[in-house]
Design a protein around this motif. Structure first.
Motif, short mmCIF file in Angstrom:
data_model
loop_
_atom_site.label_atom_id
_atom_site.label_comp_id
_atom_site.label_asym_id
_atom_site.label_seq_id
_atom_site.Cartn_x
_atom_site.Cartn_y
_atom_site.Cartn_z
N ALA A 167 4.56 7.60 7.89
CA ALA A 167 3.40 6.71 7.75
C ALA A 167 3.84 5.26 7.61
CB ALA A 167 2.57 7.13 6.54
N SER A 168 4.95 5.01 6.94
CA SER A 168 5.44 3.65 6.75
C SER A 168 5.83 3.01 8.08
CB SER A 168 6.64 3.65 5.80
OG SER A 168 6.28 4.15 4.53
N VAL A 169 6.62 3.73 8.89
CA VAL A 169 7.04 3.14 10.17
C VAL A 169 5.87 3.08 11.16
CG1 VAL A 169 9.49 3.66 9.90
CG2 VAL A 169 8.01 5.36 10.98
N ALA A 218 0.83 -1.21 0.00
CA ALA A 218 0.00 0.00 0.00
C ALA A 218 0.86 1.26 0.00
CB ALA A 218 -0.93 0.00 1.22
N LEU A 219 1.89 1.28 0.84
CA LEU A 219 2.76 2.46 0.90
C LEU A 219 3.54 2.63 -0.40
CD1 LEU A 219 2.98 4.40 3.35
CD2 LEU A 219 2.00 2.21 3.96
N GLU A 220 3.96 1.52 -1.02
CA GLU A 220 4.69 1.63 -2.28
C GLU A 220 3.78 2.13 -3.40
OE1 GLU A 220 8.21 1.38 -4.65
OE2 GLU A 220 7.80 1.51 -2.50
N MET A 221 2.52 1.73 -3.40
CA MET A 221 1.59 2.22 -4.42
C MET A 221 1.34 3.71 -4.26
SD MET A 221 -1.14 -0.83 -5.18
CE MET A 221 -1.52 -1.31 -3.49
N ILE A 222 1.23 4.17 -3.02
CA ILE A 222 1.05 5.60 -2.79
C ILE A 222 2.28 6.38 -3.25
CG2 ILE A 222 0.81 7.38 -1.01
CD1 ILE A 222 -0.97 5.35 0.52
N HIS A 223 3.46 5.86 -2.92
CA HIS A 223 4.69 6.52 -3.37
C HIS A 223 4.75 6.58 -4.90
CE1 HIS A 223 8.84 7.64 -3.71
NE2 HIS A 223 9.19 6.47 -4.23
N THR A 224 4.39 5.48 -5.57
CA THR A 224 4.47 5.45 -7.03
C THR A 224 3.44 6.37 -7.65
OG1 THR A 224 5.28 3.18 -6.95
CG2 THR A 224 4.39 3.94 -9.05
#
Length: 317
Positions: free
Chosen positions: A211-213, A86-92
């Motif tokens: 948000a990730s941590v 989820a966090l990687e999709m938001i970053h992308t």
């Protein structure tokens, strides 16, 4: 040329950090592949555009942060990587939109044509939208599989939304756009730029790292004190990361960075433009030390996170 002069530079990434990033990348890419195949009835063009950007490479730093924060708080499991995805999709999604002509107007991302150059502006916007909304589906699935109760699930979604939205990354992007060219406009317009710059990157860059941590800590049901320590770590790490990016924009190898232009060409407010190279380096080192100090409550369980605080200011890409 002497042997010393021709010796390759030492790798700034520790072996345990390299192993963690590699492991997180492999696991999160498996999850991303499944998530992007989850709805076979969606138009094929949008699926291709989303996959083009999400599988364009990158360190998978934010997924690793989710996993290592959870590990520091005593939890591992597949649900962690659903949330990491989820966090990687938001970053992308943010990178797709940042590259658009109305924003940073970039032709290259990680050495490849940007999404809008391949699929057109409208499809790139929609690909970003698709990744952003799918991210919240993945976060909700992660909460369900981790067995979080209602309030815990709500807190996870809230932490991710706050990091991504106007209180976080989007708000920082707005401030970044509004600050363009202010250094060129003379002293009256340049006053207070130090606080503006910190605001931009505490939101634009650090907020999604926080948000990730936090997500990892929430999935691990960590006590508030541990979550607060990880949030302090994330803020300091995010600033160190951004300052290092600003330095690399000036002194880095554009081929390694996978880009052509520079923030200086675009009139961007950066730590280098405001403080100079040496001043920026000192600030990056100070933020790295602050990040490491924040990890004291975790001891050896946070060794990879500590290594990352060193690496972000020593990297060359």
């Amino acid at each position: 040329m002497s042997a010393a002069a021709s010796a390759p530079a030492a790798d700034p990434m520790s072996s345990r950090l390299k192993e963690s990033l590699s492991g997180a990348s492999a696991r999160v890419e498996e999850v991303l592949d499944c998530l992007l195949a989850r709805h076979p009835d969606q138009p094929e063009t949008i699926r291709k555009a989303m996959r083009y950007s999400i599988f364009a490479g990158g360190k998978r730093l934010r997924p690793m942060l989710v996993a290592e924060a959870a590990r520091a708080c005593g939890r591992q499991g597949r649900d962690i990587f659903l949330c990491a995805a989820a966090l990687e999709m938001i970053h992308t999604y943010s990178l797709i939109h940042d590259d658009l002509p109305a924003m940073d107007d970039d032709d290259l991302r990680r050495g490849r044509p940007t999404c809008h150059k391949v699929y057109g502006e409208a499809m790139a916007i929609l690909a970003g939208d698709g990744l952003l909304t799918l991210a919240f589906e993945a976060a909700a699935l992660a909460a369900a599989k981790a067995g979080l109760d209602g309030p815990q699930t709500a807190e996870l979604i809230r932490a991710v939304a706050r990091g991504a939205g106007t209180q976080g990354m989007v708000g920082g992007q707005v401030a970044d756009l509004e600050s363009e060219g202010r250094l060129r406009q003379g002293a009256p317009r340049a006053r207070g730029l130090g606080s503006t710059l910190s605001f931009i990157h505490l939101h634009k860059t650090a907020a999604l790292i926080v948000a990730s941590v936090e997500a990892g800590a929430i999935l691990a049901r960590a006590p508030r004190a541990e979550r607060a320590a990880l949030s302090r770590y994330g803020r300091a790490l995010g600033l160190a990361f951004q300052i290092a990016d600003d330095i690399l924009d000036v002194v880095g190898d554009k081929k390694k960075l996978g880009k052509k232009g520079s923030d200086r060409d675009n009139g961007k407010l950066t730590f280098v433009s405001l403080y100079g190279l040496e001043g920026a380096r000192r600030r990056a080192e100070r933020m790295s030390r602050q990040a490491r100090r924040a990890l004291a409550p975790f001891g050896a369980k946070a060794s990879v996170l500590a290594d990352l605080a060193d690496y972000v200011i020593a990297r060359d890409r």
